[in-house]
Structure formats: C-alpha cells, structure tokens
Design a protein around this motif. Structure first.
Motif, PDB file in Angstrom:
ATOM      1  N   THR A  44     -27.076  41.932 109.719  1.00  0.00           N
ATOM      2  CA  THR A  44     -26.007  41.859 110.719  1.00  0.00           C
ATOM      3  C   THR A  44     -26.583  41.730 112.118  1.00  0.00           C
ATOM      4  O   THR A  44     -26.140  40.890 112.919  1.00  0.00           O
ATOM      5  CB  THR A  44     -25.106  43.108 110.640  1.00  0.00           C
ATOM      6  OG1 THR A  44     -24.425  43.111 109.390  1.00  0.00           O
ATOM      7  CG2 THR A  44     -24.079  43.120 111.774  1.00  0.00           C
ATOM      8  N   LEU A  45     -27.594  42.539 112.431  1.00  0.00           N
ATOM      9  CA  LEU A  45     -28.201  42.484 113.759  1.00  0.00           C
ATOM     10  C   LEU A  45     -28.851  41.127 114.014  1.00  0.00           C
ATOM     11  O   LEU A  45     -28.677  40.539 115.093  1.00  0.00           O
ATOM     12  CB  LEU A  45     -29.231  43.604 113.914  1.00  0.00           C
ATOM     13  CG  LEU A  45     -29.935  43.696 115.274  1.00  0.00           C
ATOM     14  CD1 LEU A  45     -28.922  43.890 116.400  1.00  0.00           C
ATOM     15  CD2 LEU A  45     -30.961  44.822 115.279  1.00  0.00           C
ATOM     16  N   ILE A  46     -29.573  40.606 113.038  1.00  0.00           N
ATOM     17  CA  ILE A  46     -30.195  39.298 113.206  1.00  0.00           C
ATOM     18  C   ILE A  46     -29.135  38.210 113.367  1.00  0.00           C
ATOM     19  O   ILE A  46     -29.277  37.297 114.194  1.00  0.00           O
ATOM     20  CB  ILE A  46     -31.135  38.988 112.022  1.00  0.00           C
ATOM     21  CG1 ILE A  46     -32.425  39.796 112.166  1.00  0.00           C
ATOM     22  CG2 ILE A  46     -31.470  37.502 111.950  1.00  0.00           C
ATOM     23  CD1 ILE A  46     -33.449  39.537 111.099  1.00  0.00           C
ATOM     24  N   SER A  47     -28.051  38.313 112.604  1.00  0.00           N
ATOM     25  CA  SER A  47     -26.964  37.330 112.721  1.00  0.00           C
ATOM     26  C   SER A  47     -26.353  37.345 114.115  1.00  0.00           C
ATOM     27  O   SER A  47     -25.985  36.299 114.653  1.00  0.00           O
ATOM     28  CB  SER A  47     -25.892  37.602 111.659  1.00  0.00           C
ATOM     29  OG  SER A  47     -26.411  37.447 110.358  1.00  0.00           O
ATOM     30  N   ILE A  48     -26.249  38.522 114.702  1.00  0.00           N
ATOM     31  CA  ILE A  48     -25.747  38.633 116.081  1.00  0.00           C
ATOM     32  C   ILE A  48     -26.715  37.973 117.051  1.00  0.00           C
ATOM     33  O   ILE A  48     -26.312  37.177 117.910  1.00  0.00           O
ATOM     34  CB  ILE A  48     -25.526  40.114 116.452  1.00  0.00           C
ATOM     35  CG1 ILE A  48     -24.339  40.697 115.681  1.00  0.00           C
ATOM     36  CG2 ILE A  48     -25.286  40.265 117.968  1.00  0.00           C
ATOM     37  CD1 ILE A  48     -24.196  42.206 115.820  1.00  0.00           C
ATOM     38  N   LEU A  49     -28.007  38.276 116.907  1.00  0.00           N
ATOM     39  CA  LEU A  49     -29.006  37.723 117.823  1.00  0.00           C
ATOM     40  C   LEU A  49     -29.129  36.202 117.708  1.00  0.00           C
ATOM     41  O   LEU A  49     -29.510  35.531 118.669  1.00  0.00           O
ATOM     42  CB  LEU A  49     -30.367  38.375 117.566  1.00  0.00           C
ATOM     43  CG  LEU A  49     -30.456  39.877 117.833  1.00  0.00           C
ATOM     44  CD1 LEU A  49     -31.824  40.405 117.444  1.00  0.00           C
ATOM     45  CD2 LEU A  49     -30.158  40.190 119.292  1.00  0.00           C
TER      46      LEU A  49
END
Length: 247
Positions: A44-49
């Motif tokens: 999720t965090l990588i998808s946001i970044l």
C-alpha cells in the motif's frame, strides 16, 4: 530523496487503516528496505509513493516534488518493478522492452542501444527475439527489471524482485541493482528474504499494522536488539511469530 509525512490509508471496504500516520525519510542513493509481515502495509505504501493510489491523509515528496502538483514529473522520476510479471507473453523480449521504452518517450537507435546493453549485462542477449512465454521465472524477472529502468529513473521501487528465481538469477539481479545504486539510483526494496535484505540494504524500516516499528542500518538494529544475531531475529522479536496469512 523521499519525504513521507503523516501518511494514512484506509480502503473504502476495509475496517482498519492499512497505513497509519506514517513518517519516513529516505536519503538519496540509499538502498532502503521496507520490511514487514503479510498485510503490514508495505505494498500500500509503495502504491501511494508510485501515485497508483491516493492516501487518505498526509503527504509526500520525491526529489522535492509534491505528488499533488507534479504527478506527471514524478512518474518520470521513478521506475517500478512489481511482484507480478508485467510483460506481454506473446511478444518477444525486445518487443516488450521497445513498447515499455516508448511509453517513456524513448525511440529509435537510443532505445535499441539501451535495450541491447541491458540484455547483454543481464545475460539475455541470446534470447532477444524469443517470446516471453518461453522464458523461465528468473528470465522474466530480469526482463521486468530492464523495463523499469530504460528511462534511467532516479528512484527504483522493487516489490519482491528475487521471489521465485534460481540462485544464479538472484545473484545477477542483486549485483546489477548494486551497480545501479553506485551510479546514483535510490532503491526502495521490499522482500521476505531477510538474509538478503540484511546484506543488500544500507538501511531498513520495519512496519507492522501500518505503523513504523523501527528504522536504521541492519547492523545497528541487530546490535540494539538483545539476543539478536541477524535481521530475521530482530524482525521476529518486533513483529512476533504468529502467522500472518490473510486473504
């Protein structure tokens, strides 16, 4: 290079937040490991970044650019190597790479030379005109990697880049990534291979239930954790030994 401030994410159908008020700073030219159990919030965090999904709250910048006002510029700055193969199976290796290169505005001789150079470095030059559907898992991983770096990104996101590959392919991939990093590429890496992360990463962050648990150089985290002899023991001490299977 990356500044994350109070990022939170809750999916519409979810009961809980996937990422919770997370602050994180990643310096230029780091090989930064983002580690955590299944469901910890890494993807999720990588998808946001990568600007694939929007955070519920908070903000981030990459190389000083804000995702809300410079989304297109940010996409030119980053490369993404997903966990799943993102390739067209009926096209050849060269055709796949030519297509992905053209998406970043690369064309002609410059693109052809880049493709041939990377195929040679990663031991795939003899398979240039073979269809992807005939490739082994390790070969597909290497093609996936080439597709993400043709535009020479400043930041490269890697989600389980060596999962399911043979030892030789893994070694070639890691050495290639280390060389990219020496040339100035900042690398953000997720993996469940903690021994690999310990040797590969200059710094790591362990997250669980969407929250940052600890961050630092692998050796420093091992030294701080009483009784720990390696990063895997640090990880288990901080996140527990309970199974984290989820659907």
């Amino acid at each position: 290079m990356i500044k994350i401030e109070h990022i939170s994410k809750k999916y519409k159908t979810a009961e809980n937040f996937s990422v919770v008020d997370l602050d994180l700073f990643i310096e230029e030219k780091e090989i930064f490991g983002l580690l955590g159990p299944n469901g910890a919030g890494k993807t999720t965090l990588i998808s946001i970044l990568c600007s694939l999904i929007k955070p519920t709250s908070g903000s981030f910048t990459i190389n000083g650019l804000n995702y809300q006002t410079h989304k297109n510029e940010l996409k030119q700055l980053i490369g993404i190597v997903p966990q799943e193969y993102a390739l067209y199976p009926t096209l050849t290796a060269f055709e796949n790479l030519k297509y992905f290169g053209s998406m970043y505005g690369l064309h002609g001789k410059k693109l052809k030379n880049k493709i041939n150079e990377y195929l040679e470095i990663l031991g795939l030059s003899q398979f240039t005109n073979k269809r992807i559907e005939t490739f082994s898992g390790g070969m597909k991983r290497r093609i996936n990697l080439i597709a993400s770096i043709l535009h020479e990104p400043k930041v490269l996101f890697l989600d389980e880049p060596t999962v399911g590959v043979d030892v030789q392919s893994k070694n070639v991939i890691i050495e290639f990534l280390q060389d990219l990093n020496k040339k100035g590429t900042t690398i953000i890496y997720t993996s469940h291979h903690l021994n690999e992360a310990e040797a590969f990463c200059t710094k790591v962050a362990i997250i669980d239930h969407g929250k940052l648990i600890t961050k630092g150089k692998p050796a420093d985290l091992i030294n701080k954790q009483e009784g720990a002899h390696n990063l895997e023991e640090v990880f288990l001490n901080l996140t527990g030994k309970a199974l984290r299977d989820h659907a």
